[in-house]
Design an enzyme around this catalytic site. Structure first.
Site, PDB file in Angstrom:
ATOM      1  N   GLU A  41       0.855  -1.186   0.000  1.00 15.89           N
ATOM      2  CA  GLU A  41       0.000   0.000   0.000  1.00 15.89           C
ATOM      3  C   GLU A  41       0.890   1.235   0.000  1.00 15.89           C
ATOM      4  O   GLU A  41       1.954   1.264   0.595  1.00 15.89           O
ATOM      5  CB  GLU A  41      -0.892  -0.005   1.240  1.00 15.89           C
ATOM      6  CG  GLU A  41      -1.821   1.201   1.324  1.00 15.89           C
ATOM      7  CD  GLU A  41      -2.630   1.257   2.604  1.00 15.89           C
ATOM      8  OE1 GLU A  41      -3.692   1.909   2.608  1.00 15.89           O
ATOM      9  OE2 GLU A  41      -2.205   0.655   3.614  1.00 15.89           O
ATOM     10  N   LYS A 114      -9.751   1.668  -2.630  1.00 16.32           N
ATOM     11  CA  LYS A 114      -9.970   1.172  -1.266  1.00 16.32           C
ATOM     12  C   LYS A 114     -11.370   1.545  -0.772  1.00 16.32           C
ATOM     13  O   LYS A 114     -11.755   2.716  -0.763  1.00 16.32           O
ATOM     14  CB  LYS A 114      -8.900   1.764  -0.347  1.00 16.32           C
ATOM     15  CG  LYS A 114      -8.903   1.238   1.074  1.00 16.32           C
ATOM     16  CD  LYS A 114      -7.732   1.853   1.840  1.00 16.32           C
ATOM     17  CE  LYS A 114      -7.622   1.326   3.252  1.00 16.32           C
ATOM     18  NZ  LYS A 114      -6.460   1.925   3.965  1.00 16.32           N
ATOM     19  N   CYS A 155      -5.271  -3.067   2.655  1.00  8.89           N
ATOM     20  CA  CYS A 155      -5.043  -2.815   4.075  1.00  8.89           C
ATOM     21  C   CYS A 155      -6.296  -2.979   4.952  1.00  8.89           C
ATOM     22  O   CYS A 155      -6.690  -4.095   5.252  1.00  8.89           O
ATOM     23  CB  CYS A 155      -4.422  -1.430   4.256  1.00  8.89           C
ATOM     24  SG  CYS A 155      -3.573  -1.195   5.851  1.00  8.89           S
TER      25      CYS A 155
END
Length: 276
Positions: A41, A114, A155
């Site tokens: 990330e 995300k 994440c």
């Protein structure tokens, strides 16, 4: 069996310096026989000073790190799963945290934004508000590749199993979960959650991570992982920067799903009713 490479980084505040590390990783991965390189990330930039960071962030078409990665992929004939880049969105003023899949000709094959943003206050005193700068995505993404069907995530998504159920239901055999995990959350939950996502979806998990003390002052957990579909840890990179290789066998996915057919047995769960 397919060979993949994982790059563990300590990205800083200068995208061009980070790009040098990334391009060197691409070359090393290709020389080592990898079909795909996975990066963490925020591979291109980690900077908690948002005013300073904003001067380096541009859109997908003009990002200098992405352009160098696309050229490196073509030069070395290797696929690259860029864990994520901070990019300007074409909708509204907020940024997006975007994972990008590049093929061995340098073409972009998939993008994922995300979905779950990290807005938390930790007991250590750390406070994070991703939603103040970033807009969430709203679409799960899988992409076919030489290493199999890859489901993309980033994440904090790790904590929301419904996303991975959707990815595996759509045919994903590998779950990419690049991260820049904090140390306290990593120590508590990193290995457990990665193994859980692998087991409950009978998928390989590839989690390229940031590691170490970054130039903006944050400290990330490291421990890039590759976990097999039965939950066995095939690679744990510990702390520090570097690149490692692992062989991925997709037959293990079919074997795990035959032993415990979790995907075939899934049912739509109705809304619970309150007991009288």
């Amino acid at each position: 069996m397919t060979r993949i490479a994982v790059l563990q980084m300590c990205s800083g505040i200068d995208p061009l310096e980070n790009a040098k590390t990334l391009v060197a990783g691409v070359e090393q991965a290709a020389k080592g026989g990898a079909a795909m390189l996975f990066t963490p990330e925020m591979s291109g930039l980690i900077d908690r000073d948002r005013a300073r960071a904003s001067r380096s962030i541009t859109d997908l078409d003009h990002d200098p790190v992405l352009s160098q990665m696309r050229a490196a992929a073509a030069d070395h004939s290797i696929w690259i799963s860029i864990g994520s880049l901070a990019l300007r969105s074409d909708q509204g003023d907020k940024l997006i945290n975007c994972s990008v899949m590049i093929d061995d000709k340098g073409a972009i094959r998939a993008r994922y934004t995300k979905m779950h943003l990290f807005d938390v206050d930790l007991v250590t005193g750390e406070s994070w508000r991703e939603s103040s700068a970033y807009a969430p995505g709203n679409q799960a993404v899988t992409v076919s590749s030489p290493v199999g069907s890859v489901g993309l995530s980033i994440c904090y998504d790790l904590r929301f199993p419904a996303l991975y159920q959707a990815l595996s239901a759509a045919g994903a055999q590998i779950l990419s979960i690049p991260a820049a995990f904090t140390v306290p959350t990593g120590q508590a939950h990193w290995h457990i959650l990665m193994r859980a996502r692998a087991i409950e979806n009978a998928c390989w998990v590839v989690a390229a991570a940031q590691s170490g003390l970054h130039s903006d002052g944050r400290h990330t957990f490291g421990h890039s992982l590759i976990v097999g579909p039965w939950g066995d840890v095939a690679l744990d990179m510990g702390e520090g920067e570097g690149l490692s290789f692992t062989e991925i066998d997709l037959a293990c996915v079919a074997e795990a799903r035959a032993r415990i057919p979790v995907i075939a047995h899934r049912r739509l769960i109705p809304q619970p009713v309150s007991a009288l």
